[in-house]
Design an enzyme around this catalytic site. Structure first.
Site, PDB file in Angstrom:
ATOM      1  N   SER A   1     -33.826 -97.390 120.355  1.00 44.12           N
ATOM      2  CA  SER A   1     -34.975 -98.239 120.061  1.00 44.12           C
ATOM      3  C   SER A   1     -36.026 -97.412 119.328  1.00 44.12           C
ATOM      4  CB  SER A   1     -35.567 -98.795 121.356  1.00 44.12           C
ATOM      5  OG  SER A   1     -36.859 -99.319 121.146  1.00 44.12           O
ATOM      6  N   SER A   2     -36.824 -98.073 118.507  1.00 45.77           N
ATOM      7  CA  SER A   2     -37.865 -97.356 117.768  1.00 45.77           C
ATOM      8  C   SER A   2     -38.985 -96.860 118.671  1.00 45.77           C
ATOM      9  CB  SER A   2     -38.451 -98.256 116.672  1.00 45.77           C
ATOM     10  OG  SER A   2     -38.983 -99.451 117.220  1.00 45.77           O
ATOM     11  N   CYS A   3     -38.997 -97.280 119.944  1.00 46.49           N
ATOM     12  CA  CYS A   3     -40.036 -96.800 120.867  1.00 46.49           C
ATOM     13  C   CYS A   3     -39.821 -95.345 121.266  1.00 46.49           C
ATOM     14  CB  CYS A   3     -40.103 -97.678 122.113  1.00 46.49           C
ATOM     15  SG  CYS A   3     -38.716 -97.480 123.235  1.00 46.49           S
TER      16      CYS A   3
ATOM     17  N   TYR B   1     -38.405 -96.222 129.472  1.00 46.36           N
ATOM     18  CA  TYR B   1     -37.315 -96.722 128.618  1.00 46.36           C
ATOM     19  C   TYR B   1     -37.071 -95.759 127.460  1.00 46.36           C
ATOM     20  CZ  TYR B   1     -34.732 -99.885 125.515  1.00 46.36           C
ATOM     21  OH  TYR B   1     -33.791-100.450 124.697  1.00 46.36           O
TER      22      TYR B   1
ATOM     23  N   LYS C   1     -33.678 -93.517 126.376  1.00 41.92           N
ATOM     24  CA  LYS C   1     -33.034 -93.619 125.063  1.00 41.92           C
ATOM     25  C   LYS C   1     -32.979 -92.264 124.348  1.00 41.92           C
ATOM     26  CE  LYS C   1     -31.789 -97.867 125.081  1.00 41.92           C
ATOM     27  NZ  LYS C   1     -30.337 -98.207 125.044  1.00 41.92           N
TER      28      LYS C   1
ATOM     29  N   HIS D   1     -39.615-109.928 124.456  1.00 41.38           N
ATOM     30  CA  HIS D   1     -40.355-109.202 123.433  1.00 41.38           C
ATOM     31  C   HIS D   1     -41.295-110.150 122.684  1.00 41.38           C
ATOM     32  CE1 HIS D   1     -36.979-106.313 124.026  1.00 41.38           C
ATOM     33  NE2 HIS D   1     -37.955-105.446 123.855  1.00 41.38           N
TER      34      HIS D   1
END
Length: 309
Positions: free
Chosen positions: A108-110, A137, A141, A180
């Site tokens: 994920s881009s987070c 999270y 990742k 989301h």
């Protein structure tokens, strides 16, 4: 990937997994192995060990994860880090033990620092503090990325990590608290329109910028990368284009036909100020997204009306 190869898609019933299945079927693949979460608990090491030993898949798409929006990330912090670490550790390790030819880990881009320069380059990983609201999270990742790299370094495994931007599309999650931002807004505007509501209230100031990719475009990129990308380190998947949450809300409201007012609750958190991916690496390989955001929202709303409303 050979057309007759056995392919395991972890998380096949989710938005990402189901999109990957559609893409692979369209490309002529038919030898899939599926297990629902009730049939196979991916957090259970013994169960995952038996599954891989029995099935011996050739290729793995690791799209299974515990996911959610800003509310879910804040509410289930322990579950988000524990369950995601368990899932990815089990699948990656038993893929190695059972000779999987290639594995794709979807992150994920987070994962990128909260205040990293924009757009977000792959090299920005681990260069600053994370956004607190989704830190558990993101850490899980990041661990998945480094696990794939470590298995490549030590065992020669062809495991690749891809980092999608914010996703939306068919088979999305429209839960009122845990979804989301884009699907949450589709539901809010739809319910306001059908109930005759005059005002839609949205969390935050509306000023953060976000990038959105249609799920079937992601699946197309994943297929492209499984065929053409074998390098270490992660690669971003996105559009390279973003817009403010306010403009997103106006676009969704217009698509749905909501004619009331939009208000922003600035007492609620905004999250990261801006988050758009640098997709130079992906574009350099020859892949670009196909679905315009306005068209994608129309497709997603049609799916919502047909299957979720």
């Amino acid at each position: 990937m050979e057309k007759k190869a056995k392919i395991y898609i972890a998380g096949h019933r989710g938005m990402v997994g189901s999109a990957i299945i559609r893409k692979l079927k369209n490309e002529g693949f038919a030898n899939f192995v599926f297990k629902t979460s009730s049939e196979l608990d991916l957090t259970n090491q013994q169960a995952v060990s038996k599954f891989f030993a029995d099935e011996k898949p050739d290729y793995v798409f690791l799209a299974a994860a515990k996911v959610g929006g800003i509310v879910a990330n804040g509410t289930y912090r322990a579950q988000f880090i524990y369950e995601n670490l368990c899932i990815q550790n089990n699948v990656i390790h038993h893929s190695y033990l059972n000779g999987v030819k290639k594995l794709m880990f979807l992150g994920s881009s987070c994962i990128y620092p909260k205040l990293a320069p924009q757009p977000l380059k792959e090299d920005f990983l681990l260069t600053g503090p994370l956004e607190y609201s989704n830190e558990p999270y993101a850490i899980a990742k990041i661990a998945g990325i480094k696990t794939c790299d470590a298995y490549r370094d030590q065992y020669g495994c062809n495991y690749i990590s891809v980092m999608p931007t914010n996703l939306y599309g068919y088979n999305d999650d429209y839960h009122p608290q845990n979804s989301h931002v884009l699907p949450a807004l589709i539901r809010k505007f739809h319910e306001a329109k059908t109930s005759g509501g005059k005002v839609v209230s949205i969390w935050g100031s509306g000023t953060p910028y976000r990038e959105f990719l249609f799920s079937d475009d992601l699946a197309d990129a994943c297929y492209f990368l499984m065929q053409n990308y074998n390098d270490p380190n992660l690669i971003n998947i996105g559009t390279g284009e973003d817009l403010s949450i306010k403009d997103l809300a106006l676009l969704i409201g217009d698509t749905i036909g909501f004619e009331g007012e939009i208000e922003f609750d600035s007492t609620k958190p905004d999250g990261t100020p801006r988050k758009v991916l640098d997709v130079t690496k992906l574009h350099g390989l020859g892949w670009k997204h196909k679905t315009d955001l306005k068209d994608g929202i129309k497709l997603a709303y049609s799916d919502f009306l047909a299957n979720h409303s």
